[in-house]
Design a protein around this motif. Structure first.
Motif, short mmCIF file in Angstrom:
data_model
loop_
_atom_site.label_atom_id
_atom_site.label_comp_id
_atom_site.label_asym_id
_atom_site.label_seq_id
_atom_site.Cartn_x
_atom_site.Cartn_y
_atom_site.Cartn_z
N ILE A 31 -6.07 -3.59 -1.72
CA ILE A 31 -5.30 -2.48 -2.28
C ILE A 31 -3.82 -2.68 -2.02
N SER A 35 -1.18 -3.04 -4.99
CA SER A 35 -0.21 -1.95 -5.13
C SER A 35 1.23 -2.41 -5.15
N SER A 39 1.56 -1.18 -11.06
CA SER A 39 1.71 0.26 -10.88
C SER A 39 0.55 1.00 -11.55
N GLN A 40 0.38 2.27 -11.17
CA GLN A 40 -0.71 3.07 -11.72
C GLN A 40 -0.60 3.19 -13.22
N SER A 41 0.63 3.38 -13.72
CA SER A 41 0.77 3.56 -15.17
C SER A 41 0.41 2.29 -15.92
N VAL A 51 -9.68 4.19 -9.72
CA VAL A 51 -9.56 3.15 -8.70
C VAL A 51 -10.29 3.64 -7.47
N LYS A 255 6.67 0.71 0.89
CA LYS A 255 6.72 2.17 0.89
C LYS A 255 7.37 2.62 2.18
N GLU A 270 7.53 10.47 0.75
CA GLU A 270 7.23 9.04 0.78
C GLU A 270 7.94 8.43 -0.41
N VAL A 271 8.65 7.35 -0.19
CA VAL A 271 9.39 6.76 -1.32
C VAL A 271 9.07 5.28 -1.42
N VAL A 272 9.38 4.73 -2.58
CA VAL A 272 9.10 3.33 -2.85
C VAL A 272 10.41 2.56 -2.86
N THR B 263 8.18 5.85 -8.99
CA THR B 263 8.12 6.78 -7.87
C THR B 263 6.83 6.56 -7.09
N ILE B 264 6.68 7.31 -6.00
CA ILE B 264 5.51 7.14 -5.16
C ILE B 264 4.24 7.52 -5.92
N ASP B 266 3.43 6.73 -8.74
CA ASP B 266 2.99 5.63 -9.57
C ASP B 266 2.32 4.53 -8.74
N ARG B 267 2.12 4.76 -7.45
CA ARG B 267 1.54 3.72 -6.60
C ARG B 267 0.04 3.93 -6.52
N ILE B 268 -0.69 2.84 -6.65
CA ILE B 268 -2.14 2.91 -6.64
C ILE B 268 -2.63 3.38 -5.27
N ASP B 269 -2.04 2.83 -4.19
CA ASP B 269 -2.57 3.19 -2.87
C ASP B 269 -2.28 4.65 -2.54
N TYR B 270 -1.16 5.18 -3.03
CA TYR B 270 -0.87 6.59 -2.79
C TYR B 270 -1.91 7.45 -3.48
N ASN B 271 -2.29 7.08 -4.71
CA ASN B 271 -3.26 7.89 -5.44
C ASN B 271 -4.63 7.86 -4.78
N ILE B 272 -5.01 6.72 -4.24
CA ILE B 272 -6.32 6.66 -3.59
C ILE B 272 -6.32 7.51 -2.33
N GLN B 273 -5.25 7.43 -1.57
CA GLN B 273 -5.12 8.25 -0.37
C GLN B 273 -5.27 9.71 -0.71
#
Lengths: 568, 323
Positions: A31, A35, A39-41, A51, A255, A270-272, B263-264, B266-273
């Motif tokens: 993961i 990650s 990105s998720q999008s 996921v 992150k 939390e920021v990227v 942004t945060i 859009d992060r896969i690991d953040y969404n799973i958490q």
């Protein structure tokens, strides 16, 4: 770009040939791997609508057989067990299995045995087994990193486990780049030697077919070195943006977690910080603190101008323009708030911990300066009430690393002072550090005070004066890279594995630091790559260190050494 | 980048095991009834068809694990998402037609250009209608279902919302360029009209000796024409602006659903958490709710009231009997 694009290519290939709605199944290592580069999008664009982690997919009984499962996992036994259970009572319609490293035959057999319903459509090895945090910097996020400081006999299974993980990571990098390197390692480090030999065995004997790529004129170079050859860099306080954020707050997989730092609004907790996605960060990540302040001010001014013009809407055209530009406006707003928040937090910390004062002495200890002034400065700082414990410890350690032979009495004084001041100090930690990374254990000339040439160079630099006293330190890695470019890396200090030999200058070099890298070193590598010297460097480590992590590893290693009977 | 395909080795081992397993299961499945098992002879083909067939048998197939694997019908909302995706596709096709119609109408032509206007109006209306319908349908996605299904549904919603937003922004951009070129042309036309008028007036002055009526008529007709022209152009502009506003409304609604890139969130690991913590939180809340409901003051009150009612009833009956 190299590492990031390699990882992205692997993920793209996994997803492209499978049509329909998909679910991506990852484990706790992959993961991170996915990650940082995807990105998720982007996943949503590829029709991946869910996921999940492999450990939790068996917890739900719900069957979603209209989804196709794409599993990307590390080939470890826990994952094989999870998959076995899943294949016995599957939840999804199809399974496409991708592993991030080389599978053992037994593992393939176990999976085949449990696939009674024949739902596995493909089983492939896609070698994205590293976390590509920056274009030329990767890490492996190894939890039990402290094991590298222990001799193999103390905890043989963990030691072997660390070596295996490192070898797997390095092999994956070279498979992703499709090259097979010549390997050199640091002679004084046992673990570096072990890693180098095992990597050579893997690449040239066990899986020589897999690594048999088209040979170029000059083979690439893999250099395996030990963190303990340069213990100074992780102990120093940093003043360039990315390194500073990691040192003061902490970056994990690009992150930054601000939740412990105080109250923030929900979208700033939390920021990227990723150079791929944030162009302001990309152009400022290696700049020092003063310049960043100015650049952020410019950014804020720009933003304020745009928002003022947004409030001044009079005609329909203006309205239309506003609605058109709204997404970019919103993104800019988020970005500006993020950077302003980070810099504000860091300024607060610098103020609280009096880091300007501390760092000046640190830099002098690390770079130049006489012993007498250094001793006085450290003693005064130890007397200073405002300093935090970790800063005091760092100062004494830096003094110890520099002057351990010259004035052992002074050093003992300082250690006693430290022990008397703070209750949390683990006695003997400084001595333990010297045992691990003292002058006898290091191979390179860390402080530039061993041979005459280096001494002369240092004196010249001292006379010339430095641009910025806070960023005058250059990590030892810089010298190593220079030596490689000029072909001056000594055989005695960095021998070759087997009967390899390097003709001429390598064009691709991967440097792996067992024990961890720092962002200061990755900055060095990026600047070196930007200077177009004809050689491209890639840096990798078992973790990304800051002073907190380095000290934690040291303490953990000391604790284990003390409690272990097999150490003399 | 190097990869290695182990599928062949995997299948070989799987098939080898199957031939060992198959005679075992058929001997264990008991008497009578041919059990038609889907044994895959070929390495490819049948795997695809597997999900479509269920084992046909007159008897129980015994310990075969096939029953666990039923044909999976996707949940109902997948139909909605397919419909929206089809709408988006249609809207895209219509947009390319619209672009062509725009280009055609901007070219200088001899005719009135009315048919072009009609096509443009019709197309714009259709596209806006499609987008609006899709957006309404998107908002109306059902909110029930299990937690995992709702995750999938939310993600599908997000991806469709992004597509819709991009499409509407695209449409607005095209409309604004068309509008701009329309306006430019309009001014040009007005200029041309002005010129014509000037010429007309000059010619009038010149030809004044020839008599007023005729030229006045000519002038009048020219005036009428240009007036008509301007009125029509104004109408067009008004319509375009109206569809603009509609689209802006759609975009506002959609922007809630779309993820901000970089942004945060859009992060896969953040969404799973988040999913993990949300599920945990939800579970805790459920437990709490159950507990409160059980000890519920309301339930207690209600039971007491019912009991009292019965008691009163009994008393009433007794009163009647005794008196």
């Amino acid at each position: 770009m190299v590492l990031v694009s390699a990882a992205r290519d692997y993920i793209n290939r996994m997803l492209q040939d499978i049509s329909g709605m998909k679910v991506l199944i990852l484990d706790s290592y992959t993961i991170s791997i996915v990650s940082v580069v995807y990105s998720q999008s982007e996943l949503l664009q590829k029709e991946v609508f869910l996921v999940e982690l492999v450990e939790s997919i068996s917890m739900s009984r719900e069957s979603m057989s209209h989804l196709k499962a794409v599993c990307f996992l590390r080939p470890i036994s826990e994952n094989i067990q999870h998959l076995r259970r899943q294949l016995a009572s599957p939840r999804f319609g199809e399974y496409h299995l991708f592993f991030s490293n080389i599978l053992k035959d037994t593992q393939i057999h176990i999976l085949a045995d449990s696939d009674e319903q024949e739902i596995v459509q493909q089983l492939q090895e896609f070698y994205a087994d590293f976390v590509a945090v920056d274009p030329y910097h990767f890490t492996l996020n190894i939890q039990s990193n402290h094991t590298y400081m222990l001799p193999a006999v103390v905890d043989p299974s963990n030691w072997q486990h660390l070596c295996d993980r490192v070898v797997d990571g390095i092999a994956a990098v070279f498979l992703a780049l499709k090259r097979r390197p010549i390997i050199r390692y640091q002679s004084k480090s046992d673990i570096a030697k072990r890693v180098a030999h095992e990597t050579a065995k893997l690449m040239y004997q066990q899986e020589s077919g897999l690594f048999d790529f088209r040979r170029t004129e000059v083979s690439p170079l893999l250099l395996v070195i030990d963190r303990r050859d340069d213990p100074v860099t992780p102990l120093l306080n940093q003043w360039t943006y990315q390194a500073m954020v990691h040192e003061l707050i902490g970056i994990q997989d690009n992150k930054v977690d601000l939740r412990n730092m105080g109250k923030f609004s929900k979208d700033q907790q939390e920021v990227v910080l990723s150079s791929e996605q944030d162009s302001f960060f990309k152009s400022n990540m290696y700049e020092n603190f003063g310049d960043i302040g100015m650049n952020i001010k410019h950014l804020v001014d720009e933003f304020q101008q745009i928002s003022k013009s947004n409030q001044n809407i009079q005609t329909i055209e203006d309205m239309a323009k506003f609605v058109d530009n709204y997404p970019e406006y919103r993104q800019m707003h988020g970005n500006v708030s993020k950077h302003v928040t980070l810099v504000t937090e860091m300024s607060k910390i610098v103020e609280e911990r009096k880091l300007m004062l501390v760092s000046q002495t640190e830099q002098e200890l690390a770079c130049n300066g006489g012993e007498v002034t250094a001793f006085e400065a450290v003693k005064n700082l130890l007397d200073n009430e405002n300093l935090s414990e970790i800063d005091r410890l760092r100062l004494v350690m830096l003094y110890a690393l520099r002057y351990e032979k010259e004035k052992p009495v002074n050093l003992m004084n300082l250690c006693n002072k430290l022990a008397s001041q703070s209750a949390k100090y683990k006695p003997g930690l400084v001595q333990f550090l010297l045992k691990q990374a003292g002058v006898d254990k290091r191979s390179g000339d860390l402080f530039g005070n061993r041979d005459l040439l280096n001494i002369a160079r240092n004196m010249a630099r001292g006379l010339k004066g430095v641009e910025n006293v806070y960023t005058q330190h250059q990590p030892f890695l810089f010298q190593t890279m220079e030596n490689i470019v000029k072909g001056r890396l000594k055989d005695t200090e960095y021998p070759y594995v087997g009967n390899h030999f390097q003709q001429g200058r390598p064009q691709d070099v991967v440097i792996f630091i067992v024990g961890g890298t720092t962002y200061e070193e990755s900055r060095s590598v990026a600047l070196q790559n930007a200077s177009n010297s004809g050689t491209r460097f890639i840096l990798g480590g078992s973790v990304v260190l800051n002073s907190k992590r380095f000290l934690k590893d040291l303490e953990e290693a000391q604790r284990i050494t003390r409690s272990s009977p097999s150490v003399i | 980048m190097a990869t290695r395909n182990q599928t062949y080795q995997f299948r070989k081992r799987r098939d080898a095991l199957k031939s060992v397993r198959a005679p075992l299961s058929s001997s264990a499945s008991g008497s009578g009834g041919p059990v038609i098992e889907m044994v895959s002879a070929s390495l490819l083909g049948s795997n695809r068809n597997r999900s479509a067939y269920a084992p046909l048998s007159t008897e129980d197939p015994g310990p075969s694990s096939r029953d666990a694997f039923t044909v999976g019908l996707p949940p109902a909302w997948v139909d909605y998402s397919d419909e929206i995706a089809a709408n988006i596709q249609q809207a895209r096709i219509k947009m390319s037609e619209l672009v062509k119609a725009h280009a055609r109408s901007l070219m200088p032509s001899f005719g009135d250009g009315n048919e072009e206007q009609h096509t443009i109006e019709a197309l714009t209306r259709e596209i806006t209608e499609l987008l609006r319908r899709s957006e309404k349908r998107l908002q109306k996605f059902p909110a029930n279902g299990s937690s995992e299904d709702s995750n999938v549904r939310k993600n599908v919603q997000r991806s469709l919302a992004t597509d819709l937003q991009n499409l509407s922004m695209d449409l607005r951009r095209k409309q604004s360029t068309y509008l701009k070129s329309l306006r430019q042309q309009n001014e040009g036309n007005d200029g041309a009209d002005l010129e014509m008028n000037l010429n007309g007036s000059r010619s009038q002055l010149e030809d004044d000796e020839f008599g007023d009526l005729g030229f006045n008529e000519q002038q009048l007709s020219r005036l009428r024409n240009s007036e008509q022209f301007t009125v029509e152009r104004e109408r067009e502009i008004k319509q375009v602006v109206q569809s603009f506003n509609e689209l802006a409304q759609i975009m506002k609604d959609l922007s809630v659903l779309v993820i901000d890139q970089g942004t945060i969130v859009d992060r896969i690991d953040y969404n799973i958490q988040n999913v993990a913590t949300a599920v945990e939180e939800g579970f805790k809340q459920l437990q709490k709710a159950e507990k409160t409901q059980k000890e519920g003051g309301m339930v207690r009150c209600a039971t007491i009231l019912v009991i009292m009612c019965f008691v009163m009833l009994v008393l009433l009956v007794l009163k009647e009997i005794l008196l």
